[in-house]
Design an enzyme around this catalytic site. Sequence first.
Site, PDB file in Angstrom:
ATOM      1  N   HIS A 163       0.830  -1.201   0.000  1.00 30.31           N
ATOM      2  CA  HIS A 163       0.000   0.000   0.000  1.00 30.31           C
ATOM      3  C   HIS A 163       0.868   1.256   0.000  1.00 30.31           C
ATOM      4  O   HIS A 163       0.450   2.311  -0.489  1.00 30.31           O
ATOM      5  CB  HIS A 163      -0.915   0.027   1.230  1.00 30.31           C
ATOM      6  CG  HIS A 163      -1.981  -1.017   1.213  1.00 30.31           C
ATOM      7  ND1 HIS A 163      -1.755  -2.305   1.639  1.00 30.31           N
ATOM      8  CD2 HIS A 163      -3.279  -0.970   0.817  1.00 30.31           C
ATOM      9  CE1 HIS A 163      -2.881  -3.011   1.512  1.00 30.31           C
ATOM     10  NE2 HIS A 163      -3.809  -2.221   1.013  1.00 30.31           N
ATOM     11  N   ASP A 195      -4.752  -5.937  -7.928  1.00 32.66           N
ATOM     12  CA  ASP A 195      -4.956  -5.328  -6.621  1.00 32.66           C
ATOM     13  C   ASP A 195      -5.252  -3.842  -6.881  1.00 32.66           C
ATOM     14  O   ASP A 195      -5.110  -3.346  -8.003  1.00 32.66           O
ATOM     15  CB  ASP A 195      -3.705  -5.513  -5.751  1.00 32.66           C
ATOM     16  CG  ASP A 195      -4.019  -5.481  -4.252  1.00 32.66           C
ATOM     17  OD1 ASP A 195      -5.124  -5.042  -3.884  1.00 32.66           O
ATOM     18  OD2 ASP A 195      -3.151  -5.877  -3.454  1.00 32.66           O
TER      19      ASP A 195
END
Length: 608
Positions: free
Chosen positions: A254, A327
């Site tokens: 992230h 993702d």
Amino acid sequence: MHDRNLSRRTLLTATAVAAGAVATTALPALAAPTAVSSGTKDRLKRLISRMSIEEKVGQLFVMRVYGHSATDPDQADIDLNLEEMGVRNAAELIAEYHVGGIIYFAWAHNTRDPEQIAGLSNGIQRAALDQRNPVPLLISTDQEHGIVARVGKPATLMPGAMALGAGGSASAARRAAQIAGGELAAMGIVQNYAPVADVNINPANPVIGVRSFGADPAAVARMVAAQVKGYQSAGIAATSKHFPGHGDTTVDSHTGIPVITHTRQEWEEIDAPPFRAAIAAGIDSIMTAHIQFPALDASNDPATLSRPILTGILREELGYDGVVVTDALNMEGVREKYGDHRVPVLALLAGVDQLLNPPDLAVAWNGVLDAVRSGEITEDRLDESILRIFLLKEKLGLFRDPFVPQREVGRRVGTPAHLAAADRIAERTTTLLTNPDGLLPLSRRSHREVLVVGADPASPSGTTGPPTAVLAAAFGEVGFTATALSTGTAPSSAKITEAVAAAQGKDVVVVGTYNVSATSSQRTLVARLVATGVPVVALAIRNPYDIARLDGVAAALAAYSWTDVEMRAAVRVIAGHADPRGRLPVPVQRADDPSQVLFPVGHGLSYP
């Protein structure tokens, strides 16, 4: 840093040896693709042929949208939608960009309660069928259970992956997924981004950890296959993630780009088995990882953008022809090397079908549109991905009827039978690590007065929380007198002193620990409580490695998550209302010498 690297190498070597011993026998054969009639394919191809380029590009995107309603969200959500996407609501998003899917998040205010979620899903599908070429949407979410879930109470919340791995029962894992999948389907959510197929062999992994079933590739493969079958038997699409394997990282994708240093042989032995098992089980979709994997692609492009990994290995070597979804494209791991307009283009060229949640939809959508108009991406390439997506929508029955009966949601979600099943499944996951003097199970006659202290991280998955209060209430339910005192994940000196004072006159202290590090003041809290002479029971409420940094406790257990269902199960084990049946799915190494294993995979004590 030296200890972390040594720790990783020790685990890698041990796991590779173990995996090598089973690799030739444990990997399942690849499943034959589900037969699709030529008539069905022809019908879907005719629909695709009628679509404009703009409609086709839109079908590749799965996007967030703010609000509890498809047409009438709160004003604050309208403002956020206008700011981020230039539309007011989900219906306008579909009309403007022709998106093929929408992902639900709690923070986007999509998931207030089950009946509202069903209404939102129906509103989204109505908007989709109102278009020039009506195509139902794939509505998705991340409902892994454990520490990652988007739909909370009153839906049933199951133990997470590592807890299920500790339970060791593939049938329990399948049943958990079947119940959870049925509840998602009742709310109109048809694609779940679970189960996690990463093999977590790195204790320092900041992003996977207890989201993984464990460190043994064969065991993880078995649990992944079970959950795939469970979810898909409930009528929704499962998604194994994060290909080619995110289990050995020290960087969170992230916020950065992790690099996996496994050799190709190590990938075959450690990372590949769960994905092979998912494919053999008939997995509907596979999610990519924003990681660099030099042994699989020397270009150091993220796997999400890597043709050698997604087409060369996943499609051609593993024989997978289902949907590949990225993702989230707003994660830094995929944005570091290329601009946001190029990332979706490169993902499609690599072999991706669905583009998930770009930071700026207009930039990403126009980037793909420009690439098609310039000839960089052919229309045939678009059609190839759209056909995969449409075949999945067809399999899920969305072209026949994408709507859910809203009035039935209460009879299908969070039912007493489902909640009881969650408790039964959780009860076999709690792991008793140490109990040197036989303090556990606690006796109400000798240890009735309980003080519960410890970390109170934000409650995951929309559960009740905080965990100290849930633990104290659960002790009360089994006949103890319990007091809760939250000391936090980084207790101050004043809070530690308060806890020590509160321990006076108590028969036992239960401390909920949360990812204890070498410098954590949680260690000081435990040491000061031990020094009072009151027996201290340590309960690791997230990663099971905490016991390696705690001295002098009378007993230690691992719960693998601080959701209500796992906290209640831990109390039933501590109180002797259930036997400790969980076994470590990952090794716990010594804190002072990470080359030595303190508790191996499979460790777990039982009561006499």
